[in-house]
Design an enzyme around this catalytic site. Structure first.
Site, PDB file in Angstrom:
ATOM      1  N   GLY A 168       0.778  -1.229   0.000  1.00  0.00           N
ATOM      2  CA  GLY A 168       0.000   0.000   0.000  1.00  0.00           C
ATOM      3  C   GLY A 168       0.809   1.276   0.000  1.00  0.00           C
ATOM      4  O   GLY A 168       0.351   2.302  -0.500  1.00  0.00           O
ATOM      5  N   ASP A 169       2.019   1.248   0.557  1.00  0.00           N
ATOM      6  CA  ASP A 169       2.871   2.449   0.591  1.00  0.00           C
ATOM      7  C   ASP A 169       4.325   2.031   0.402  1.00  0.00           C
ATOM      8  O   ASP A 169       5.220   2.507   1.107  1.00  0.00           O
ATOM      9  CB  ASP A 169       2.682   3.183   1.922  1.00  0.00           C
ATOM     10  CG  ASP A 169       3.350   4.552   1.927  1.00  0.00           C
ATOM     11  OD1 ASP A 169       3.506   5.156   0.842  1.00  0.00           O
ATOM     12  OD2 ASP A 169       3.739   5.025   3.015  1.00  0.00           O
ATOM     13  N   PHE A 170       4.550   1.152  -0.567  1.00  0.00           N
ATOM     14  CA  PHE A 170       5.881   0.572  -0.723  1.00  0.00           C
ATOM     15  C   PHE A 170       6.837   1.550  -1.398  1.00  0.00           C
ATOM     16  O   PHE A 170       6.512   2.194  -2.389  1.00  0.00           O
ATOM     17  CB  PHE A 170       5.807  -0.703  -1.561  1.00  0.00           C
ATOM     18  CG  PHE A 170       7.125  -1.419  -1.636  1.00  0.00           C
ATOM     19  CD1 PHE A 170       7.542  -2.223  -0.592  1.00  0.00           C
ATOM     20  CD2 PHE A 170       7.956  -1.258  -2.721  1.00  0.00           C
ATOM     21  CE1 PHE A 170       8.769  -2.869  -0.632  1.00  0.00           C
ATOM     22  CE2 PHE A 170       9.187  -1.905  -2.776  1.00  0.00           C
ATOM     23  CZ  PHE A 170       9.587  -2.709  -1.730  1.00  0.00           C
TER      24      PHE A 170
END
Length: 303
Positions: free
Chosen positions: A197-199
């Site tokens: 999701g927020d890599f």
């Protein structure tokens, strides 16, 4: 331990939440409760830390190292994702109290992320780490739709109004393209796997011997297609990229290389990369960070 030491929240956290945040006012009590619950001794706060959480390096009652993470929001989702990964490619979850936003985690080397490596090497390691996370959102034997995670469709729907409201008039065609791409990509999404999701490179930390050398931290998990997760990596080290020559061509080559490395459709990766850059740009502008917001919109235009 019966009392928490005085903790000064990192300025990055204070700026993101606001100095008058109710959660920051509750933070000393949350920290004290977590230290007592798990019989921990605090060592130091990780700084600059995250924008929505405080991480404290701690010792457990038996002297073993761990990390205590207190999240302003989203602790239950992070705990669920880490439990699903079971330490394969990601930091291990040792215990959790989501009602207090508290996660007790395996301690990694908080000051050593992939951003400490040259970009080409960091990208290779990032791709390897990310690939290990893309699993079914539920364990074997459990239907895929019985999971607690938000879908990419639901998550991005919340941002649509922000894009319309905060992208400057001169960039409105770019915003329209981003929203149209979102609709097209969601209409024929090829898969639903668990996503970080927020890599980004900074979300991959060095582990201890006996574990994978690089392990992922800090998920804001979603369920959707792999191209969405990979899209954030396309713009990693954006300021370095923008400072060099030939940035638009390099950005487009990144899309092709990353798509090929993980067998992701190039056009879908390009579409999500553009959408996510516009979404982030609008969010930065809304928060008063116009310089970074405009840099993200410029990046989207390169694609």
């Amino acid at each position: 331990m019966t009392s928490a030491p005085h903790v000064e929240p990192p300025q990055r956290l204070v700026r993101f939440l606001g100095a008058d945040s109710p959660w920051l006012a509750r933070l000393p009590g949350l920290l004290r409760a977590s230290l007592e619950r798990w019989e921990l001794t605090a060592e130091r706060v990780v700084s600059p830390g995250g924008r929505g959480s405080l991480v404290v390096l701690v010792r457990r009652a038996d002297g073993s190292p761990a990390a205590l993470k207190l999240r302003a929001a989203g602790a239950a989702d992070e705990a669920a994702a880490l439990s699903r990964w079971e330490g394969h490619g990601a930091v291990r979850l040792l215990d959790a109290a989501p009602e207090d936003g508290a996660l007790l985690l395996e301690r990694l080397h908080a000051d050593v992320s992939l951003r400490s490596l040259p970009d080409a090497k960091a990208t290779l390691e990032a791709v390897s780490a990310l690939h290990r996370l893309w699993v079914s959102p539920t364990p074997p034997g459990v239907p895929d739709d019985e999971h607690p995670f938000t879908s990419v469709e639901e998550h991005t729907a919340r941002a649509a109004e922000g894009i319309r409201a905060h992208v400057p008039r001169e960039a409105r065609p770019l915003a329209d393209e981003a929203l149209a791409l979102r609709s097209e990509l969601l209409a024929d999404a090829p898969e639903n796997v668990l996503l970080h999701g927020d890599f980004r490179q900074g979300a991959v930390l060095s582990g201890d011997p006996g574990r994978a050398h690089w392990l992922v931290v800090g998920p804001d998990p979603l369920v959707g297609e792999r191209a969405y997760d990979l899209a954030r990596l396309v713009r990693d080290r954006l300021h370095d990229l923008a400072a060099g020559s030939g940035a638009p061509a390099i950005a487009r080559r990144r899309v092709g290389k990353l798509a090929n490395s993980l067998d992701v459709d190039r056009d879908r990766l390009r579409g999500w990369s553009l959408y996510r850059a516009v979404e982030s740009g609008a969010r930065h502008i809304a928060a008063g960070d116009r310089a970074d917001g405009e840099a993200l919109l410029e990046f989207a235009g390169w694609l």
